[in-house]
Design a protein around this motif. Structure first.
Motif, PDB file in Angstrom:
ATOM      1  N   VAL A  12      -6.592  -2.674  -3.044  1.00 33.69           N
ATOM      2  CA  VAL A  12      -6.681  -2.067  -1.755  1.00 33.69           C
ATOM      3  C   VAL A  12      -6.870  -0.862  -1.262  1.00 33.69           C
ATOM      4  CG1 VAL A  12      -4.676  -3.352  -0.797  1.00 33.69           C
ATOM      5  CG2 VAL A  12      -6.616  -2.656   1.118  1.00 33.69           C
ATOM      6  N   HIS A  13      -6.845   0.068  -0.226  1.00 40.52           N
ATOM      7  CA  HIS A  13      -6.416   1.234  -0.093  1.00 40.52           C
ATOM      8  C   HIS A  13      -6.328   1.501   1.201  1.00 40.52           C
ATOM      9  CE1 HIS A  13      -8.006   2.195  -4.548  1.00 40.52           C
ATOM     10  NE2 HIS A  13      -6.652   3.011  -4.542  1.00 40.52           N
ATOM     11  N   GLY A  14      -5.900   2.638   2.156  1.00 43.59           N
ATOM     12  CA  GLY A  14      -5.752   3.264   3.144  1.00 43.59           C
ATOM     13  C   GLY A  14      -7.666   3.699   3.433  1.00 43.59           C
ATOM     14  N   ASP A  15      -7.320   3.560   5.110  1.00 42.18           N
ATOM     15  CA  ASP A  15      -8.786   4.862   5.011  1.00 42.18           C
ATOM     16  C   ASP A  15      -8.721   6.223   4.460  1.00 42.18           C
ATOM     17  OD1 ASP A  15      -9.526   2.807   6.428  1.00 42.18           O
ATOM     18  OD2 ASP A  15      -8.465   3.276   8.839  1.00 42.18           O
ATOM     19  N   PRO A  16      -9.714   6.240   4.489  1.00 42.45           N
ATOM     20  CA  PRO A  16     -10.253   7.908   3.578  1.00 42.45           C
ATOM     21  C   PRO A  16     -10.228   9.088   4.802  1.00 42.45           C
ATOM     22  CG  PRO A  16     -12.329   7.194   4.356  1.00 42.45           C
ATOM     23  CD  PRO A  16     -10.767   6.002   4.362  1.00 42.45           C
ATOM     24  N   ARG A  17      -9.069  10.281   4.832  1.00 38.48           N
ATOM     25  CA  ARG A  17      -8.736  11.593   5.411  1.00 38.48           C
ATOM     26  C   ARG A  17      -9.047  12.182   4.606  1.00 38.48           C
ATOM     27  NH1 ARG A  17      -8.591   7.852   8.287  1.00 38.48           N
ATOM     28  NH2 ARG A  17      -7.079   7.056   9.690  1.00 38.48           N
ATOM     29  N   ARG A  41      -6.081   8.511   0.861  1.00 39.59           N
ATOM     30  CA  ARG A  41      -6.228   7.361   1.614  1.00 39.59           C
ATOM     31  C   ARG A  41      -5.344   6.676   2.673  1.00 39.59           C
ATOM     32  NH1 ARG A  41     -10.987   4.201   0.566  1.00 39.59           N
ATOM     33  NH2 ARG A  41     -12.053   5.239  -0.228  1.00 39.59           N
ATOM     34  N   GLU A  42      -4.556   6.187   3.697  1.00 38.96           N
ATOM     35  CA  GLU A  42      -3.340   6.203   4.651  1.00 38.96           C
ATOM     36  C   GLU A  42      -3.901   4.820   5.480  1.00 38.96           C
ATOM     37  OE1 GLU A  42      -0.878   8.725   8.551  1.00 38.96           O
ATOM     38  OE2 GLU A  42      -3.829   9.453   7.824  1.00 38.96           O
ATOM     39  N   THR A  43      -2.962   3.958   6.350  1.00 42.92           N
ATOM     40  CA  THR A  43      -2.265   3.065   6.380  1.00 42.92           C
ATOM     41  C   THR A  43      -1.613   3.029   6.919  1.00 42.92           C
ATOM     42  OG1 THR A  43      -2.954   0.476   6.044  1.00 42.92           O
ATOM     43  CG2 THR A  43      -0.878   1.628   4.256  1.00 42.92           C
ATOM     44  N   THR A  44      -1.180   2.076   8.320  1.00 46.03           N
ATOM     45  CA  THR A  44      -0.328   1.651   9.632  1.00 46.03           C
ATOM     46  C   THR A  44       0.284  -0.199   8.583  1.00 46.03           C
ATOM     47  OG1 THR A  44      -1.474   0.009  10.780  1.00 46.03           O
ATOM     48  CG2 THR A  44      -1.210   2.351  11.239  1.00 46.03           C
ATOM     49  N   ALA A  45      -0.699  -0.082   7.631  1.00 44.84           N
ATOM     50  CA  ALA A  45       0.059  -1.238   6.463  1.00 44.84           C
ATOM     51  C   ALA A  45       1.515  -1.077   5.629  1.00 44.84           C
ATOM     52  CB  ALA A  45      -0.677  -2.384   6.236  1.00 44.84           C
ATOM     53  N   SER A  46       2.851  -2.099   5.404  1.00 44.58           N
ATOM     54  CA  SER A  46       3.456  -1.480   5.054  1.00 44.58           C
ATOM     55  C   SER A  46       3.040  -1.236   3.671  1.00 44.58           C
ATOM     56  CB  SER A  46       4.935  -2.703   5.169  1.00 44.58           C
ATOM     57  OG  SER A  46       4.610  -4.080   4.604  1.00 44.58           O
ATOM     58  N   VAL A 133       2.320  -6.646  -9.357  1.00 45.17           N
ATOM     59  CA  VAL A 133       2.143  -5.699  -8.141  1.00 45.17           C
ATOM     60  C   VAL A 133       2.739  -4.290  -7.523  1.00 45.17           C
ATOM     61  CG1 VAL A 133       1.813  -6.202  -5.482  1.00 45.17           C
ATOM     62  CG2 VAL A 133       1.776  -8.694  -7.226  1.00 45.17           C
ATOM     63  N   THR A 134       1.924  -3.848  -7.697  1.00 47.04           N
ATOM     64  CA  THR A 134       2.278  -2.448  -7.016  1.00 47.04           C
ATOM     65  C   THR A 134       1.597  -1.896  -5.866  1.00 47.04           C
ATOM     66  OG1 THR A 134       2.278  -0.359  -8.267  1.00 47.04           O
ATOM     67  CG2 THR A 134       0.362  -1.109  -8.735  1.00 47.04           C
ATOM     68  N   ALA A 135       2.531  -1.816  -5.325  1.00 48.55           N
ATOM     69  CA  ALA A 135       2.155  -1.271  -3.530  1.00 48.55           C
ATOM     70  C   ALA A 135       3.294   0.467  -3.099  1.00 48.55           C
ATOM     71  CB  ALA A 135       2.632  -1.988  -2.954  1.00 48.55           C
ATOM     72  N   ASP A 136       2.390   1.261  -2.567  1.00 51.02           N
ATOM     73  CA  ASP A 136       3.499   2.434  -1.836  1.00 51.02           C
ATOM     74  C   ASP A 136       2.753   2.715  -1.004  1.00 51.02           C
ATOM     75  OD1 ASP A 136       5.904   2.383  -4.115  1.00 51.02           O
ATOM     76  OD2 ASP A 136       4.233   2.384  -5.617  1.00 51.02           O
ATOM     77  N   ARG A 137       3.178   3.799   0.135  1.00 50.43           N
ATOM     78  CA  ARG A 137       2.328   4.361   1.090  1.00 50.43           C
ATOM     79  C   ARG A 137       3.210   5.102   1.161  1.00 50.43           C
ATOM     80  NH1 ARG A 137       4.445   3.405   5.708  1.00 50.43           N
ATOM     81  NH2 ARG A 137       2.188   3.933   7.330  1.00 50.43           N
ATOM     82  N   VAL A 138       2.784   6.395   1.926  1.00 54.83           N
ATOM     83  CA  VAL A 138       3.996   7.524   2.327  1.00 54.83           C
ATOM     84  C   VAL A 138       4.508   7.539   3.360  1.00 54.83           C
ATOM     85  CG1 VAL A 138       3.366  10.456   2.554  1.00 54.83           C
ATOM     86  CG2 VAL A 138       2.056   9.111   0.427  1.00 54.83           C
ATOM     87  N   ALA A 139       5.840   6.942   2.948  1.00 57.64           N
ATOM     88  CA  ALA A 139       6.527   6.686   4.802  1.00 57.64           C
ATOM     89  C   ALA A 139       5.858   7.941   5.870  1.00 57.64           C
ATOM     90  CB  ALA A 139       8.134   6.789   4.697  1.00 57.64           C
ATOM     91  N   ASP A 155      -2.089   6.373   0.469  1.00 53.26           N
ATOM     92  CA  ASP A 155      -1.630   5.121   0.280  1.00 53.26           C
ATOM     93  C   ASP A 155      -2.237   3.806  -0.107  1.00 53.26           C
ATOM     94  OD1 ASP A 155       0.230   5.873   2.212  1.00 53.26           O
ATOM     95  OD2 ASP A 155      -0.925   5.281   3.495  1.00 53.26           O
ATOM     96  N   GLY A 156      -1.807   2.680  -1.109  1.00 55.62           N
ATOM     97  CA  GLY A 156      -3.085   1.403  -1.917  1.00 55.62           C
ATOM     98  C   GLY A 156      -2.012   0.616  -2.465  1.00 55.62           C
ATOM     99  N   ALA A 157      -2.347  -0.244  -2.955  1.00 51.22           N
ATOM    100  CA  ALA A 157      -1.686  -1.874  -3.685  1.00 51.22           C
ATOM    101  C   ALA A 157      -2.535  -1.739  -4.835  1.00 51.22           C
ATOM    102  CB  ALA A 157      -1.080  -2.349  -2.683  1.00 51.22           C
ATOM    103  N   ALA A 158      -2.320  -1.997  -5.993  1.00 46.13           N
ATOM    104  CA  ALA A 158      -3.412  -3.122  -6.990  1.00 46.13           C
ATOM    105  C   ALA A 158      -2.214  -4.712  -7.028  1.00 46.13           C
ATOM    106  CB  ALA A 158      -3.392  -2.419  -7.909  1.00 46.13           C
ATOM    107  N   ALA A 159      -3.550  -5.463  -8.034  1.00 50.57           N
ATOM    108  CA  ALA A 159      -1.620  -6.486  -8.391  1.00 50.57           C
ATOM    109  C   ALA A 159      -3.190  -7.062 -10.284  1.00 50.57           C
ATOM    110  CB  ALA A 159      -2.314  -7.344  -7.717  1.00 50.57           C
TER     111      ALA A 159
END
Length: 302
Positions: A12-17, A41-46, A133-139, A155-159
């Motif tokens: 999963v990824h955040g929305d494109p910017r 990619r940017e998301t508000t999800a943690s 599982v690996t997941a990260d976003r820019v704080a 911001d994105g994650a994969a499993a």
């Protein structure tokens, strides 16, 4: 190591910017787009929310209840310790009795660590499985432009599910070996002349380590895949490890930016779906972090 298999990749990824509108120093440099960078990619999800999302999708696709969950993030929940995060992840995935391990500290190179630990665990549980599982976003308040600029953080994650036994699900990846090398004095994030020399030595060391395990040198692989760095950086890293330019298969840098340690799993899934990676192809997956370099020998199973 005995082979392990990776299957049922989800992401999963955040929305494109647009990178040009990021508002950080260097983001409007036209050379970035010329070198493959367009969107991030940017998301508000943690990170934990994204981890739960991709983990659930992988388990549903694999029809599995894993013995272990190996979770890596460099952006943990604010005000929450690993104990709470582990419990929340297991409950959210519907597997409250499963052992969850937090594994991090290698930044964008965490995938190599995760696969190596999965192999060690499954050596004692040959019929078991491990959810990686690996997941990260820019704080909030932190910059996305990387050194160099090496890339732009997304911001994105994969499993993916790791098993010793060959999975029924296809496509799958058969891991023949992993080698991880580190240099705490400065690794791939150091762009000084001395840092670049250390990067070259680190890449050569990782390639030599993988050859000890698998018997294959860099030029023996069908393709070499790196994280979604700018194309010039990928070419430099490929050369440092001893790969030829023709072996390099860049991922969708323009669309996804660089999603920390998720890139390689995402790219393998995308390439397999597109038919870019033919069954039997031998891939060298290169996961580099600020102070580490992991190389994985992976065969595509159609």
């Amino acid at each position: 190591m005995a082979d392990i298999h990776l299957s049922s990749i989800s992401y999963v990824h955040g929305d494109p910017r647009p990178v040009a509108g990021l508002g950080e120093p260097g983001c409007d440099d036209e050379r970035l787009s010329q070198d493959g960078l367009r969107d991030y990619r940017e998301t508000t999800a943690s990170s934990l929310e994204m981890a739960c999302d991709v983990g659930a999708k992988t388990l549903a696709a694999a029809g599995a209840s894993p013995d272990f969950v190996l979770y890596a993030t460099e952006t943990p929940q604010v005000g929450e310790d690993a104990l709470s995060t582990n419990a929340r992840l297991a409950v959210a995935l519907g597997i409250p009795g499963t052992v969850v391990l937090n594994l991090a500290g290698h930044g964008c190179g965490n995938l190599g660590l995760l696969v190596q630990v999965a192999d060690a665990l499954l050596s004692r549980h040959p019929t078991g499985s491990a959810l990686i599982v690996t997941a990260d976003r820019v704080a909030s308040g932190r910059g996305r432009m990387m050194t160099g600029p090496l890339s732009v953080l997304s911001d994105g994650a994969a499993a993916v599910l790791a098993t010793r036994e060959a999975p029924a699900a296809r496509p799958a990846l058969r891991v023949h070996g992993v080698a991880v090398r580190t240099d705490a004095q400065g690794g791939t994030a150091d762009v000084s002349p001395a840092g670049q020399r250390r990067t070259v030595l680190l890449g050569r060391s990782a390639a030599a380590g993988l050859k000890e395990v698998t018997g294959l040198g860099p030029r023996d692989y069908t393709h070499a895949l790196f994280n979604n760095y700018r194309l010039s950086s990928q070419r430099f890293l490929a050369g440092a490890a001893g790969f030829a330019a023709a072996q390099l298969v860049p991922g969708p840098v323009a669309d996804h930016g660089h999603s920390f340690a998720a890139d390689l799993l995402v790219n393998c899934a995308l390439f397999a779906r597109a038919g870019t990676l033919e069954p039997g192809a031998r891939l060298a997956l290169s996961a580099t972090g600020p102070n580490s370099w992991a190389l994985m020998d992976v065969e595509v199973v159609g």
